[in-house]
Design a protein around this motif. Structure first.
Motif, mmCIF file in Angstrom:
data_model
loop_
_atom_site.group_PDB
_atom_site.id
_atom_site.type_symbol
_atom_site.label_atom_id
_atom_site.label_comp_id
_atom_site.label_asym_id
_atom_site.label_seq_id
_atom_site.Cartn_x
_atom_site.Cartn_y
_atom_site.Cartn_z
ATOM 1 N N LYS A 67 93.289 28.359 35.624
ATOM 2 C CA LYS A 67 93.674 26.976 35.441
ATOM 3 C C LYS A 67 92.816 26.322 34.365
ATOM 4 C CE LYS A 67 95.361 26.128 40.139
ATOM 5 N NZ LYS A 67 95.191 25.310 41.362
ATOM 6 N N ALA A 68 93.408 25.380 33.653
ATOM 7 C CA ALA A 68 92.676 24.676 32.611
ATOM 8 C C ALA A 68 91.509 23.915 33.224
ATOM 9 C CB ALA A 68 93.600 23.730 31.860
ATOM 10 N N LYS A 69 90.377 23.933 32.549
ATOM 11 C CA LYS A 69 89.205 23.222 33.044
ATOM 12 C C LYS A 69 89.408 21.719 32.898
ATOM 13 C CE LYS A 69 85.958 26.940 32.036
ATOM 14 N NZ LYS A 69 84.720 27.318 31.304
ATOM 15 N N PRO A 70 88.691 20.929 33.703
ATOM 16 C CA PRO A 70 88.824 19.479 33.600
ATOM 17 C C PRO A 70 88.537 18.993 32.189
ATOM 18 C CG PRO A 70 87.541 20.084 35.538
ATOM 19 C CD PRO A 70 87.748 21.339 34.753
ATOM 20 N N ALA A 71 89.303 17.973 31.768
ATOM 21 C CA ALA A 71 89.153 17.444 30.415
ATOM 22 C C ALA A 71 87.759 16.874 30.213
ATOM 23 C CB ALA A 71 90.201 16.365 30.151
ATOM 24 N N LYS A 72 87.175 17.178 29.059
ATOM 25 C CA LYS A 72 85.864 16.650 28.711
ATOM 26 C C LYS A 72 85.919 15.798 27.450
ATOM 27 C CE LYS A 72 83.264 20.463 30.796
ATOM 28 N NZ LYS A 72 82.240 21.503 30.561
ATOM 29 N N GLY A 73 87.083 15.313 27.150
ATOM 30 C CA GLY A 73 87.225 14.511 25.935
ATOM 31 C C GLY A 73 88.221 15.142 25.002
ATOM 32 N N GLY A 74 88.776 14.344 24.107
ATOM 33 C CA GLY A 74 89.767 14.865 23.188
ATOM 34 C C GLY A 74 91.133 14.849 23.827
ATOM 35 N N LYS A 75 92.139 15.187 23.079
ATOM 36 C CA LYS A 75 93.502 15.184 23.585
ATOM 37 C C LYS A 75 93.743 16.407 24.455
ATOM 38 C CE LYS A 75 95.349 12.606 19.654
ATOM 39 N NZ LYS A 75 96.334 12.598 18.548
ATOM 40 N N GLY A 76 94.224 16.135 25.673
ATOM 41 C CA GLY A 76 94.566 17.230 26.570
ATOM 42 C C GLY A 76 93.371 18.001 27.083
ATOM 43 N N LYS A 78 91.291 19.713 25.424
ATOM 44 C CA LYS A 78 90.993 20.896 24.644
ATOM 45 C C LYS A 78 89.784 20.644 23.750
ATOM 46 C CE LYS A 78 95.696 22.726 24.537
ATOM 47 N NZ LYS A 78 96.814 23.166 23.665
ATOM 48 N N ARG A 79 88.924 21.638 23.692
ATOM 49 C CA ARG A 79 87.728 21.504 22.876
ATOM 50 C C ARG A 79 88.074 21.707 21.411
ATOM 51 N NH1 ARG A 79 82.561 25.389 23.593
ATOM 52 N NH2 ARG A 79 83.985 26.850 22.644
ATOM 53 N N ARG A 80 87.587 20.800 20.586
ATOM 54 C CA ARG A 80 87.840 20.927 19.164
ATOM 55 C C ARG A 80 87.054 22.099 18.588
ATOM 56 N NH1 ARG A 80 85.926 15.484 16.734
ATOM 57 N NH2 ARG A 80 84.186 16.053 18.096
ATOM 58 N N PRO A 81 87.578 22.747 17.547
ATOM 59 C CA PRO A 81 86.797 23.806 16.904
ATOM 60 C C PRO A 81 85.621 23.218 16.147
ATOM 61 C CG PRO A 81 88.827 23.395 15.689
ATOM 62 C CD PRO A 81 88.920 22.589 16.941
ATOM 63 N N GLY A 82 84.623 24.049 15.913
ATOM 64 C CA GLY A 82 83.477 23.595 15.144
ATOM 65 C C GLY A 82 82.423 22.937 16.007
ATOM 66 N N LYS A 83 81.641 22.046 15.384
ATOM 67 C CA LYS A 83 80.539 21.388 16.075
ATOM 68 C C LYS A 83 81.044 20.545 17.238
ATOM 69 C CE LYS A 83 76.918 17.926 15.354
ATOM 70 N NZ LYS A 83 77.482 17.030 16.387
ATOM 71 N N GLN A 84 80.338 20.653 18.382
ATOM 72 C CA GLN A 84 80.704 19.901 19.563
ATOM 73 C C GLN A 84 79.861 18.634 19.667
ATOM 74 O OE1 GLN A 84 83.395 20.961 21.374
ATOM 75 N NE2 GLN A 84 83.447 22.395 19.660
ATOM 76 N N PRO A 85 80.381 17.604 20.339
ATOM 77 C CA PRO A 85 79.616 16.360 20.501
ATOM 78 C C PRO A 85 78.275 16.625 21.175
ATOM 79 C CG PRO A 85 81.903 16.031 21.128
ATOM 80 C CD PRO A 85 81.730 17.499 20.908
ATOM 81 N N GLY A 86 77.216 16.089 20.581
ATOM 82 C CA GLY A 86 75.882 16.265 21.139
ATOM 83 C C GLY A 86 75.141 17.482 20.627
ATOM 84 N N ALA A 87 75.860 18.427 20.006
ATOM 85 C CA ALA A 87 75.205 19.626 19.481
ATOM 86 C C ALA A 87 74.462 19.280 18.191
ATOM 87 C CB ALA A 87 76.236 20.718 19.219
#
Length: 488
Positions: A67-76, A78-87
């Motif tokens: 099952k899809a993991k709980p949303a952590k931001g962004g649309k749907g 889904k984690r954006r490619p590349g640098k993540q927030p806070g990294a």
């Protein structure tokens, strides 16, 4: 029913009893088939989201996707490619002391016909820096060792330079370090390693020489691994894990065990028996052990110590319960409480605090306990000995959460303890990558040597040391040694 009218009462009774016996046998067989189908359906339903299976098994035929993991931001979610927030960000920084400067002038002729080589230089109007590596070409370096005679009559011969053996022709220590690095750090097979070095440098070492470098390097880092193991036994908290690997015969399965911290890594090739765990570093550890609840970690024969049960494994087991009992609220409640505690602990750690907010901790622990009690009231234990009675799904897990709450929530009371054994999962992942690339390892001795080197390199990297330099120095007899731990 033709002919039944001619049967006597006794014959009809006997026939009815025979039919009743057949019906009973069929009902028993049907019940066994239902249980078998249920077990098979449950086996097929296992994936990386509700069990300890690796994510690579999610693509097997018939396997349902996690099952899809709980949303952590962004649309749907889904984690954006590349640098993540806070990294932490990375960028190409301008160097005020470049290694080389190359001057460029306009060439050719002006529209008026004059040669631009004779034009007046007005200075630099633009600067561009580029980070580049030189093309590597293996060079044959001849070392001529001279002998001189002193006025007093004594004769002195020049010593061979460091890393140059007595053989007339040999491969340099830099090439040797590349062989070890490619095979151990990147799981490149011997013959591909030879091809890669030949392509990059022009040197063509033999496959036998390249393979022999594993043994030489393992011997060179032997004392460093002794020190790494000793420092691990003094660590306040150690993460442990194990993974199956194929060694030797095609069907031979061994286990690679790892004990590690964010500063040290130590491997041992063994199995999942208690005898193997006794040889493992666990028996000598004095700190908290973070593990996945495998029974040997709790064996009294290994001594008494504090435990932290991996919260990531617990969350996956709770996801299994949520799928098994879709109408139950307790699996989600316990999951939410665990995630809330993990987030609060991470936040407090990032802020440099000694502990999380007392009210937040009390709220989530209270929610955790209520969820466990609700689950125990809904999933009743079946009486009987454990060897003969299979408990309902989730019952044993709930009893662990109730009876070992201190081991489940230890991270919430002491921020020095991680909630998961993810560090061990990361340190054991190279073994899984190696098997995907190369398949089984042919020799148990070579496998032990490979992971002795791997533990040395992992520890050096965790201390910020350059891995290639660590290999090179080890081959020269000056292996990198982890420093004494800083007092807390």
């Amino acid at each position: 029913m033709s002919g039944l009218e001619e049967l006597s009462r006794e014959e009809l009774i006997a026939l009815a009893r025979a039919l009743a016996g057949q019906v009973g046998a069929l009902e028993k067989e049907n019940g066994e088939l239902r249980e078998r189908v249920a077990r098979l359906e449950r086996l097929i339903s296992r994936n990386s989201g509700n069990s300890g299976m690796p994510s690579s098994g999610d693509d097997l035929p018939g396997k349902p996707q996690p099952k899809a993991k709980p949303a952590k931001g962004g649309k749907g979610g889904k984690r954006r490619p590349g640098k993540q927030p806070g990294a932490p960000g990375t960028y190409l920084a301008w160097s005020y002391d470049p290694d080389e400067r190359v001057e460029h002038f306009p060439a050719g002729r002006c529209g008026c016909g004059a040669d631009l080589a004779q034009a007046v230089d007005l200075g630099v109007t633009a600067r561009h820096q580029q980070i580049e590596v030189p093309l590597m070409t293996a060079a044959t370096i001849q070392h001529d060792l001279h002998t001189v005679a002193c006025e007093c009559g004594k004769v002195h011969a020049a010593a061979r330079p460091e890393g140059v053996p007595a053989a007339p022709v040999s491969l340099g220590v830099n090439l040797q370090a590349w062989c070890v690095y490619l095979m151990v750090a990147h799981a490149i097979p011997v013959h591909r390693c030879v091809e890669l070095i030949a392509s990059l440098t022009g040197a063509v070492p033999s496959a036998g020489f390249v393979h022999g470098m594993i043994t030489r390097a393992a011997k060179a880092v032997e004392q460093a691994n002794v020190r790494i193991r000793a420092l691990l036994t003094l660590a306040y908290v150690v993460c442990c894990d194990e993974t199956p690997i194929r060694v030797g015969a095609a069907k031979a399965k061994r286990y690679l065990l790892v004990a590690c911290t964010d500063r040290y890594t130590w491997y041992m090739l063994g199995d999942r028996t208690l005898a193997s765990f006794k040889r493992f570093v666990i028996a000598d550890l004095s700190g908290v052990i973070v593990h996945d609840r495998y029974q040997n970690y709790d064996s009294p024969e290994l001594g008494e110590r504090d435990h932290q049960l991996c919260a990531a494994h617990l969350l996956r087991d709770l996801e299994d319960c949520a799928e098994t009992y879709p109408g139950a609220a307790w699996p989600l409640q316990i999951q939410t409480a665990l995630r809330g505690l993990i987030h609060a602990a991470n936040l407090a750690r990032e802020q440099g605090k000694d502990g999380m907010h007392a009210g937040t901790k009390a709220m989530w622990i209270n929610s955790f306990r209520h969820g466990v009690r609700i689950g125990l009231s809904e999933i009743r234990r079946i009486p009987g000995p454990a060897k003969t009675v299979t408990q309902p799904i989730g019952r044993v897990l709930l009893e662990v959460l109730r009876d070992r709450e201190a081991d489940v929530l230890r991270f919430a009371h002491d921020l020095r303890i991680p909630p998961t054994n993810n560090q061990a999962e990361r340190d054991v992942r190279p073994a899984k990558t190696q098997q995907k690339i190369s398949g089984r390892l042919r020799s148990q001795t070579t496998t032990e040597h490979r992971y002795a080197i791997r533990g040395y390199l992992s520890t050096a990297a965790k201390h910020g040391a350059d891995v290639m330099t660590a290999i090179r120095n080890a081959l020269l007899g000056r292996a990198w040694m982890p420093p004494d731990p800083t007092p807390a």
